[in-house]
Design an enzyme around this catalytic site. Structure first.
Site, mmCIF file in Angstrom:
data_model
loop_
_atom_site.group_PDB
_atom_site.id
_atom_site.type_symbol
_atom_site.label_atom_id
_atom_site.label_comp_id
_atom_site.label_asym_id
_atom_site.label_seq_id
_atom_site.Cartn_x
_atom_site.Cartn_y
_atom_site.Cartn_z
ATOM 1 N N ASP A 83 0.787 -1.315 0.287
ATOM 2 C CA ASP A 83 -0.101 0.191 0.057
ATOM 3 C C ASP A 83 1.173 1.444 -0.157
ATOM 4 O O ASP A 83 0.410 1.914 -0.457
ATOM 5 C CB ASP A 83 -0.966 -0.119 0.965
ATOM 6 C CG ASP A 83 -2.039 -1.053 1.495
ATOM 7 O OD1 ASP A 83 -2.570 -1.186 -0.128
ATOM 8 O OD2 ASP A 83 -2.517 -1.563 1.928
ATOM 9 N N ARG A 168 3.572 14.935 24.640
ATOM 10 C CA ARG A 168 2.961 16.267 25.206
ATOM 11 C C ARG A 168 1.734 16.585 24.761
ATOM 12 O O ARG A 168 2.230 16.346 23.248
ATOM 13 C CB ARG A 168 3.198 17.398 26.590
ATOM 14 C CG ARG A 168 4.459 17.470 26.865
ATOM 15 C CD ARG A 168 4.959 18.775 27.274
ATOM 16 N NE ARG A 168 5.389 19.223 27.874
ATOM 17 C CZ ARG A 168 6.974 19.739 28.534
ATOM 18 N NH1 ARG A 168 6.411 20.692 28.407
ATOM 19 N NH2 ARG A 168 7.516 19.396 30.106
#
Length: 303
Positions: A83, A168
């Site tokens: 793919d 974060r």
């Protein structure tokens, strides 16, 4: 080609594109080129593919060229690989609307229909116009910084905003057709085509979207609020994602092009004016492909 019925399509020039990181394609690609040549087809070999297999195969009988020439000359391209190889070829050839045929190297693939060992058996059907065309939508997106378009690119599977290497959460404001939708604190956001719904989006809990649905799936990555769920919107909308805060945010196009983002950057995304035409062999079924690739309806072992 995109609007042609199978009986109207008889390719005379075919490009061959192979997986860049694998020399396993050299022999099957050469056999395919020889078979096409014997049928009177003009064969083009993509540059990087030629470099990959050149030491194993005599390329003097065929035309070696880049994607620009392929886009101008080829009636279709046969892509040997997985793919990822198909995604790259689609991105390169989308503007020229070159139809694509996918040949699977043996791993899980949702875009490559034909097993490598079966490709020669399908040549008569392909050259006789018996493959079925199916149009797939693309996404195009602009990265806007300070009111200026910093970069633009297209995606066949998805455009992904993520938190980068810092780890974060990032904060984003999502708007659709200039209407504010929500603020999102998450590891990121996937904006997926129906084709990409069986890729990263699926792994992140997004829905499987049939290619004919032509929607855009928005799938949050590990959202801070569990009420932030995947949604599917019409493909005619314009989506804007503003980066409110984040230490190291990035945007990825099909996992192949990555750009660094900054707070206050905006990603503006919409459906591309170009579509990709995939050619499927006789008997192809989207749901049969899902059953095979996702192992649906399998009996438990031992029963």
């Amino acid at each position: 080609m995109n609007d042609a019925s199978p009986s109207q399509f008889a390719p005379q020039t075919i490009a061959l594109i192979g997986k860049f990181s694998s020399r396993d394609i050299a022999e099957p690609l050469a056999r395919l080129a020889e078979s096409l040549d014997a049928r009177g087809i003009t064969v083009l070999i993509e540059n990087a593919t030629a470099e990959l297999i050149g030491e194993y195969v005599d390329l003097s009988r065929w035309v070696v060229c880049g994607y620009r020439d392929i886009g101008e000359r080829a009636d279709l391209a046969i892509v040997l690989g997985g793919d990822g190889t198909m995604l790259n070829a689609a991105r390169q050839l989308a503007e020229r609307r070159v139809p694509l045929v996918g040949v699977n190297q043996g791993r899980l693939g949702f875009l490559t229909d034909i097993a490598r060992n079966d490709v020669l058996a399908y040549l008569d059907d392909l050259l006789g116009g018996r493959f079925m065309p199916e149009n797939r939508m693309l996404l195009t997106a602009d990265v806007v910084r300070g009111g200026r378009v910093l970069a633009s690119d297209v995606a066949f599977n998805d455009v992904v905003i993520d938190k980068g290497a810092n780890g974060r959460l990032i904060e984003m404001d999502l708007s659709i057709d200039e209407e504010f939708v929500c603020s999102l604190r998450a590891d990121g956001l996937i904006l997926s085509t129906p084709t990409g719904s069986t890729a990263y989006s699926l792994a992140a809990g997004g829905p499987i979207v049939h290619p004919a649905a032509n929607g855009i799936a928005l799938v949050p990555l590990s959202p801070h609020a569990l009420t932030n769920r995947p949604i599917l919107v019409d493909d005619r909308v314009e989506i804007e994602v503003k980066i409110s805060s984040g230490t190291d945010p990035r945007v990825h196009f099909d996992g192949q092009v990555t750009l660094d983002l900054q707070p206050h950057d905006r990603l503006r995304l919409r459906r591309s004016e170009s579509d990709i035409c995939l050619l499927h062999p006789p008997g192809y079924s989207y749901f049969a492909m899902l059953r095979q690739k996702l192992h649906w309806s399998e009996r438990p072992r031992g029963n």
